[in-house]
Design a protein around this motif. Structure first.
Motif, PDB file in Angstrom:
ATOM      1  N   ALA A 168       0.830  -1.203   0.000  1.00 22.45           N
ATOM      2  CA  ALA A 168       0.000   0.000   0.000  1.00 22.45           C
ATOM      3  C   ALA A 168       0.868   1.258   0.000  1.00 22.45           C
ATOM      4  N   VAL A 169       1.945   1.247   0.796  1.00 24.78           N
ATOM      5  CA  VAL A 169       2.839   2.402   0.846  1.00 24.78           C
ATOM      6  C   VAL A 169       3.553   2.575  -0.502  1.00 24.78           C
ATOM      7  N   CYS A 170       3.935   1.480  -1.137  1.00 24.07           N
ATOM      8  CA  CYS A 170       4.543   1.564  -2.467  1.00 24.07           C
ATOM      9  C   CYS A 170       3.583   2.199  -3.469  1.00 24.07           C
ATOM     10  N   CYS A 171       2.303   1.848  -3.370  1.00 27.55           N
ATOM     11  CA  CYS A 171       1.295   2.432  -4.269  1.00 27.55           C
ATOM     12  C   CYS A 171       1.142   3.927  -4.010  1.00 27.55           C
ATOM     13  N   LEU A 172       1.158   4.316  -2.738  1.00 26.40           N
ATOM     14  CA  LEU A 172       1.078   5.735  -2.405  1.00 26.40           C
ATOM     15  C   LEU A 172       2.268   6.484  -3.005  1.00 26.40           C
ATOM     16  N   ILE A 173       3.466   5.925  -2.873  1.00 25.52           N
ATOM     17  CA  ILE A 173       4.657   6.559  -3.433  1.00 25.52           C
ATOM     18  C   ILE A 173       4.530   6.682  -4.951  1.00 25.52           C
ATOM     19  N   GLN A 174       4.015   5.638  -5.580  1.00 25.22           N
ATOM     20  CA  GLN A 174       3.831   5.682  -7.031  1.00 25.22           C
ATOM     21  C   GLN A 174       2.837   6.769  -7.418  1.00 25.22           C
ATOM     22  N   ASN A 175       1.749   6.887  -6.677  1.00 29.39           N
ATOM     23  CA  ASN A 175       0.790   7.975  -6.906  1.00 29.39           C
ATOM     24  C   ASN A 175       1.497   9.334  -6.834  1.00 29.39           C
ATOM     25  N   PHE A 176       2.310   9.494  -5.791  1.00 30.22           N
ATOM     26  CA  PHE A 176       3.019  10.758  -5.574  1.00 30.22           C
ATOM     27  C   PHE A 176       3.948  11.053  -6.747  1.00 30.22           C
ATOM     28  N   GLN A 177       4.656  10.037  -7.225  1.00 29.77           N
ATOM     29  CA  GLN A 177       5.563  10.239  -8.357  1.00 29.77           C
ATOM     30  C   GLN A 177       4.804  10.652  -9.618  1.00 29.77           C
ATOM     31  N   LEU A 178       3.673  10.020  -9.864  1.00 26.48           N
ATOM     32  CA  LEU A 178       2.878  10.369 -11.046  1.00 26.48           C
ATOM     33  C   LEU A 178       2.371  11.803 -10.954  1.00 26.48           C
ATOM     34  N   LEU A 179       1.916  12.186  -9.777  1.00 28.44           N
ATOM     35  CA  LEU A 179       1.407  13.550  -9.577  1.00 28.44           C
ATOM     36  C   LEU A 179       2.526  14.582  -9.706  1.00 28.44           C
ATOM     37  N   ALA A 180       3.728  14.216  -9.250  1.00 30.99           N
ATOM     38  CA  ALA A 180       4.854  15.152  -9.253  1.00 30.99           C
ATOM     39  C   ALA A 180       5.340  15.484 -10.658  1.00 30.99           C
ATOM     40  N   LYS A 181       4.962  14.684 -11.659  1.00 31.51           N
ATOM     41  CA  LYS A 181       5.385  14.957 -13.030  1.00 31.51           C
ATOM     42  C   LYS A 181       4.889  16.308 -13.532  1.00 31.51           C
ATOM     43  N   SER A 182       3.801  16.805 -12.944  1.00 33.98           N
ATOM     44  CA  SER A 182       3.261  18.100 -13.373  1.00 33.98           C
ATOM     45  C   SER A 182       3.903  19.264 -12.623  1.00 33.98           C
ATOM     46  N   GLU A 183       4.793  18.960 -11.688  1.00 29.21           N
ATOM     47  CA  GLU A 183       5.427  20.007 -10.887  1.00 29.21           C
ATOM     48  C   GLU A 183       6.772  20.426 -11.510  1.00 29.21           C
ATOM     49  N   PRO A 184       7.220  21.648 -11.221  1.00 23.66           N
ATOM     50  CA  PRO A 184       8.486  22.133 -11.803  1.00 23.66           C
ATOM     51  C   PRO A 184       9.709  21.711 -11.011  1.00 23.66           C
ATOM     52  N   TRP A 185       9.640  20.553 -10.333  1.00 22.66           N
ATOM     53  CA  TRP A 185      10.802  20.085  -9.599  1.00 22.66           C
ATOM     54  C   TRP A 185      11.073  18.609  -9.865  1.00 22.66           C
ATOM     55  N   HIS A 186      12.321  18.289  -9.677  1.00 20.81           N
ATOM     56  CA  HIS A 186      12.810  16.935  -9.930  1.00 20.81           C
ATOM     57  C   HIS A 186      12.519  16.022  -8.739  1.00 20.81           C
ATOM     58  N   LEU A 187      12.138  14.796  -9.037  1.00 23.16           N
ATOM     59  CA  LEU A 187      11.879  13.811  -7.982  1.00 23.16           C
ATOM     60  C   LEU A 187      12.657  12.542  -8.295  1.00 23.16           C
ATOM     61  N   ARG A 188      13.371  12.034  -7.294  1.00 20.13           N
ATOM     62  CA  ARG A 188      14.089  10.779  -7.467  1.00 20.13           C
ATOM     63  C   ARG A 188      13.745   9.845  -6.322  1.00 20.13           C
ATOM     64  N   ARG A 189      13.403   8.618  -6.670  1.00 21.57           N
ATOM     65  CA  ARG A 189      12.994   7.600  -5.691  1.00 21.57           C
ATOM     66  C   ARG A 189      14.186   6.708  -5.360  1.00 21.57           C
ATOM     67  N   LEU A 190      14.514   6.610  -4.091  1.00 19.03           N
ATOM     68  CA  LEU A 190      15.701   5.884  -3.655  1.00 19.03           C
ATOM     69  C   LEU A 190      15.365   4.855  -2.575  1.00 19.03           C
ATOM     70  N   ILE A 191      16.096   3.752  -2.598  1.00 19.06           N
ATOM     71  CA  ILE A 191      16.118   2.814  -1.474  1.00 19.06           C
ATOM     72  C   ILE A 191      17.579   2.716  -1.055  1.00 19.06           C
ATOM     73  N   PRO A 192      18.056   3.679  -0.269  1.00 18.42           N
ATOM     74  CA  PRO A 192      19.479   3.714   0.088  1.00 18.42           C
ATOM     75  C   PRO A 192      19.832   2.619   1.096  1.00 18.42           C
ATOM     76  N   GLU A 193      21.099   2.248   1.111  1.00 18.68           N
ATOM     77  CA  GLU A 193      21.562   1.174   1.981  1.00 18.68           C
ATOM     78  C   GLU A 193      21.364   1.503   3.457  1.00 18.68           C
ATOM     79  N   TRP A 194      21.437   2.780   3.829  1.00 17.15           N
ATOM     80  CA  TRP A 194      21.393   3.143   5.250  1.00 17.15           C
ATOM     81  C   TRP A 194      20.043   2.876   5.903  1.00 17.15           C
ATOM     82  N   ILE A 195      18.973   2.684   5.117  1.00 20.29           N
ATOM     83  CA  ILE A 195      17.662   2.445   5.742  1.00 20.29           C
ATOM     84  C   ILE A 195      17.612   1.100   6.463  1.00 20.29           C
ATOM     85  N   TYR A 196      18.616   0.242   6.228  1.00 13.97           N
ATOM     86  CA  TYR A 196      18.677  -1.051   6.918  1.00 13.97           C
ATOM     87  C   TYR A 196      19.552  -0.982   8.173  1.00 13.97           C
ATOM     88  N   ASP A 197      20.003   0.233   8.494  1.00 13.80           N
ATOM     89  CA  ASP A 197      20.810   0.475   9.691  1.00 13.80           C
ATOM     90  C   ASP A 197      19.900   1.055  10.780  1.00 13.80           C
TER      91      ASP A 197
END
Length: 346
Positions: free
Chosen positions: A269-298
């Protein structure tokens, strides 16, 4: 997608379908477009099985109800009830089972699972625009070892869910969503948050989140929390090599229940919310990058951002100040038509 915001808000779970057939060519087209809309670092690996013929649906129905029949509950159920379940599966025009492929590390496994869940959400939104309704189905009573063996689920692979697909006549009523503000916190200096030049201000991010929360979830659980991070001291912990330390980030968190099945549902469900956010952000004048960085497992690193017990970070969204071409690789589609003759145990 013609109108992302409208599709996100109007999409509903559909459980009753018309008899109008769903063409396989249309399904393949949906899958390819859905995969092309997914943007994240890395190359996720996933595959799906399509059940679109009477024969394949019959085989699917038999596999899904096998465990029910063998269970103590199944022995108490009247034959009419299991017959009804089988009829329901057979009468639904199309089914697609989605599988995240195996990977060597936990991070790669999460990347694959996040990708397939996000692509499933894209399929639902694109289908809705074409008049196709869907039900995302994961009930462990029906999805079990018997079915997994039948479809050839391989060691290390992860079942993401099945979409039941068909045209429909009646749209269910909407149910309210909790405003994103109620699951929101900020890390950073206040004087940097309200600059007139800050196009990715908390207010603008919240505006999109309040649309993005119309994500599919079971029983109206809303298992997400958002942490907006700004300022040198906070963002420096998140920045990618060579990035400006003042670039704001959105940390998206999932609550973790004790039930592993519900954990998977909430993560999806959270992944779907993030995907919704990314789709909506395409109309905005700012760059969006989705990351799963290694530190989140620390655990220590996560704790410094206020991550609580029984919570986990699903993704970190880097919110740049200018529109740029996303650093992404399109997710390839591995589509297979299921039939009784196929040997899925390879």
């Amino acid at each position: 997608m013609k109108n992302v915001s409208q599709a996100i808000r109007e999409r509903r779970t559909i459980r009753k379908f018309s008899t109008r057939p769903v063409e396989q060519e249309g399904i393949v087209s949906l899958l390819n477009e859905a995969a092309s809309l997914y943007e994240a670092e890395g190359t996720p690996h996933w595959r799906c099985l399509y059940f679109g013929t009477p024969e394949s649906r019959e085989a699917l129905a038999e596999s899904m109800i096998a465990r029910v029949k063998e269970s103590n509950l199944g022995k108490l159920l009247p034959a009419k009830m299991t017959g009804f379940l089988k009829k329901q599966i057979n009468s639904t025009p199309a089914h697609i089972i989605f599988i995240a492929e195996s990977a060597e590390t936990r991070r790669q496994r999460d990347e694959n699972y996040a990708a397939v869940c996000s692509i499933m959400q894209n399929v639902q939104l694109l289908g809705w625009e074409q008049g196709l309704g869907m039900l995302w189905y994961t009930d462990p009573m029906f999805f079990n070892g018997s079915l997994f063996s039948k479809i050839g689920l391989r060691e290390g692979e992860r079942f993401a869910g099945m979409l039941e697909i068909g045209y429909f006549e009646k749209t269910p009523r909407a149910r309210k969503r909790t405003p994103a503000e109620e699951s929101w916190s900020i890390i950073g200096e206040e004087d940097k948050l309200h600059s007139e030049f800050n196009t990715v201000s908390p207010q603008n991010v919240l505006k999109l989140l309040n649309e993005a929360v119309w994500a599919p979830n079971d029983g109206m659980r809303e298992p997400w929390r958002f942490i907006y991070v700004t300022g040198d001291q906070a963002a420096i912990k998140l920045r990618s090599s060579g990035e400006d330390a003042s670039t704001p980030f959105l940390v998206v968190v999932a609550k973790e229940q004790s039930d592993p099945h519900k954990q998977d549902e909430d993560y999806a469900a959270v992944c779907c919310l993030i995907q919704n956010f990314q789709l909506l952000a395409k109309s905005e004048p700012w760059h969006l990058r989705r990351l799963i960085p290694e530190w989140i497992y620390d655990t220590k690193q996560c704790k410094s951002f206020g991550i609580r017990p029984r919570e986990r970070i699903v993704a970190v969204l880097e919110l740049g100040g200018d529109k740029r071409v996303p650093d992404s690789v399109s997710a390839p589609v591995f589509f297979e038509q299921f039939s009784r003759e196929n040997d899925h145990r390879r």
